[in-house]
Motif scaffolding. Structure first.
Motif, short mmCIF file in Angstrom:
data_model
loop_
_atom_site.label_atom_id
_atom_site.label_comp_id
_atom_site.label_asym_id
_atom_site.label_seq_id
_atom_site.Cartn_x
_atom_site.Cartn_y
_atom_site.Cartn_z
N PRO A 54 0.82 -1.23 0.00
CA PRO A 54 0.00 0.00 0.00
C PRO A 54 0.85 1.28 0.00
CG PRO A 54 -0.73 -1.48 1.74
CD PRO A 54 0.50 -2.06 1.16
N THR A 55 2.01 1.22 0.64
CA THR A 55 2.90 2.38 0.67
C THR A 55 3.38 2.71 -0.74
OG1 THR A 55 3.61 1.76 2.89
CG2 THR A 55 5.00 3.32 1.71
N LEU A 56 3.81 1.70 -1.47
CA LEU A 56 4.31 1.93 -2.83
C LEU A 56 3.20 2.36 -3.78
CD1 LEU A 56 6.88 -0.98 -3.25
CD2 LEU A 56 7.34 1.44 -2.82
N VAL A 57 2.03 1.78 -3.65
CA VAL A 57 0.91 2.15 -4.52
C VAL A 57 0.52 3.61 -4.29
CG1 VAL A 57 -1.55 1.74 -4.95
CG2 VAL A 57 0.02 -0.18 -4.81
N CYS A 58 0.42 4.00 -3.02
CA CYS A 58 0.07 5.40 -2.72
C CYS A 58 1.17 6.36 -3.17
CB CYS A 58 -0.21 5.56 -1.23
SG CYS A 58 -1.82 4.90 -0.75
N LEU A 59 2.43 5.95 -3.04
CA LEU A 59 3.52 6.79 -3.50
C LEU A 59 3.48 6.96 -5.02
CD1 LEU A 59 6.07 8.41 -2.87
CD2 LEU A 59 7.36 6.28 -3.07
N ALA A 60 3.22 5.87 -5.73
CA ALA A 60 3.13 5.96 -7.19
C ALA A 60 1.96 6.86 -7.61
CB ALA A 60 2.95 4.57 -7.79
N ASP A 66 1.40 14.47 -8.81
CA ASP A 66 2.35 15.59 -8.81
C ASP A 66 2.79 15.94 -10.23
OD1 ASP A 66 2.42 16.24 -6.11
OD2 ASP A 66 3.99 14.79 -5.67
N ARG A 67 3.02 14.94 -11.07
CA ARG A 67 3.40 15.21 -12.44
C ARG A 67 2.26 15.88 -13.20
NH1 ARG A 67 4.43 10.08 -14.44
NH2 ARG A 67 5.11 9.23 -12.47
N MET A 68 1.04 15.42 -12.96
CA MET A 68 -0.11 15.99 -13.65
C MET A 68 -0.37 17.43 -13.20
SD MET A 68 -0.85 13.99 -15.74
CE MET A 68 -1.72 12.76 -16.54
N ALA A 69 -0.19 17.70 -11.91
CA ALA A 69 -0.49 19.04 -11.37
C ALA A 69 0.72 19.97 -11.47
CB ALA A 69 -0.94 18.92 -9.92
N GLY A 70 1.88 19.43 -11.78
CA GLY A 70 3.09 20.25 -11.86
C GLY A 70 3.64 20.66 -10.50
N THR A 71 3.34 19.88 -9.49
CA THR A 71 3.85 20.16 -8.15
C THR A 71 5.03 19.23 -7.85
OG1 THR A 71 2.25 18.63 -7.18
CG2 THR A 71 1.61 20.93 -7.30
N LYS A 72 5.74 19.52 -6.78
CA LYS A 72 6.90 18.68 -6.45
C LYS A 72 6.50 17.50 -5.57
CE LYS A 72 10.31 22.21 -7.14
NZ LYS A 72 11.55 22.78 -6.74
N VAL A 73 6.12 17.75 -4.34
CA VAL A 73 5.74 16.66 -3.44
C VAL A 73 4.41 16.96 -2.75
CG1 VAL A 73 8.07 15.80 -3.01
CG2 VAL A 73 7.15 17.62 -1.57
N PHE A 74 3.59 17.77 -3.37
CA PHE A 74 2.33 18.17 -2.76
C PHE A 74 1.42 16.96 -2.52
CE2 PHE A 74 -2.04 19.75 -2.87
CZ PHE A 74 -1.98 20.71 -1.87
N PHE A 75 1.38 16.04 -3.45
CA PHE A 75 0.55 14.84 -3.31
C PHE A 75 1.36 13.65 -2.82
CE2 PHE A 75 -1.82 17.30 -6.53
CZ PHE A 75 -3.04 17.37 -5.90
N SER A 76 2.62 13.57 -3.21
CA SER A 76 3.44 12.41 -2.87
C SER A 76 3.64 12.23 -1.38
CB SER A 76 4.82 12.50 -3.54
OG SER A 76 4.70 12.49 -4.93
N ALA A 77 3.97 13.30 -0.68
CA ALA A 77 4.27 13.19 0.75
C ALA A 77 3.06 12.73 1.57
CB ALA A 77 4.81 14.51 1.28
#
Length: 104
Positions: A54-60, A66-77
């Motif tokens: 689940p950690t890897l799936v959520c990170l992916a 983040d790539r779609m929104a053009g942010t750095k770690v806004f969604f990833s973290a």
């Protein structure tokens, strides 16, 4: 007084109850043998993947967002933390299911 040794009757009762508890533990151990090393290693592997997946799936998912929104770690973290929390919760539930009714 507190400094006196116990009398023979109470000492025999204590020894008898200790012997009964030991016999009960032995009977329980014979009814439920210890799992093999391979079974233990399999459980550890399942437990690890229960946390990591689940950690890897959520990170992916977070990286993709983040790539779609053009942010750095806004969604990833936050999604990384949510995935780790889900994995740990899932592992905790799995361990309690494996334990069954073996509580004292």
């Amino acid at each position: 007084m507190t400094g006196q040794p116990p009398d023979d009757a109470s000492q025999k009762d204590g020894m008898a109850s200790a012997a009964r508890r030991a016999a009960q533990r032995d009977a329980l151990a014979q009814d439920e043998p210890e799992p093999s090393l391979a079974a233990r290693l399999g459980q550890i592997g399942i437990l690890g993947w229960t946390i990591v997946l689940p950690t890897l799936v959520c990170l992916a998912l977070g990286r993709w967002l983040d790539r779609m929104a053009g942010t750095k770690v806004f969604f990833s973290a936050p999604l990384l933390m949510i995935g780790a929390a889900l994995g740990l919760w899932s592992a905790w539930k799995w361990m309690h299911r494996q334990q069954g009714g073996k509580r004292d």
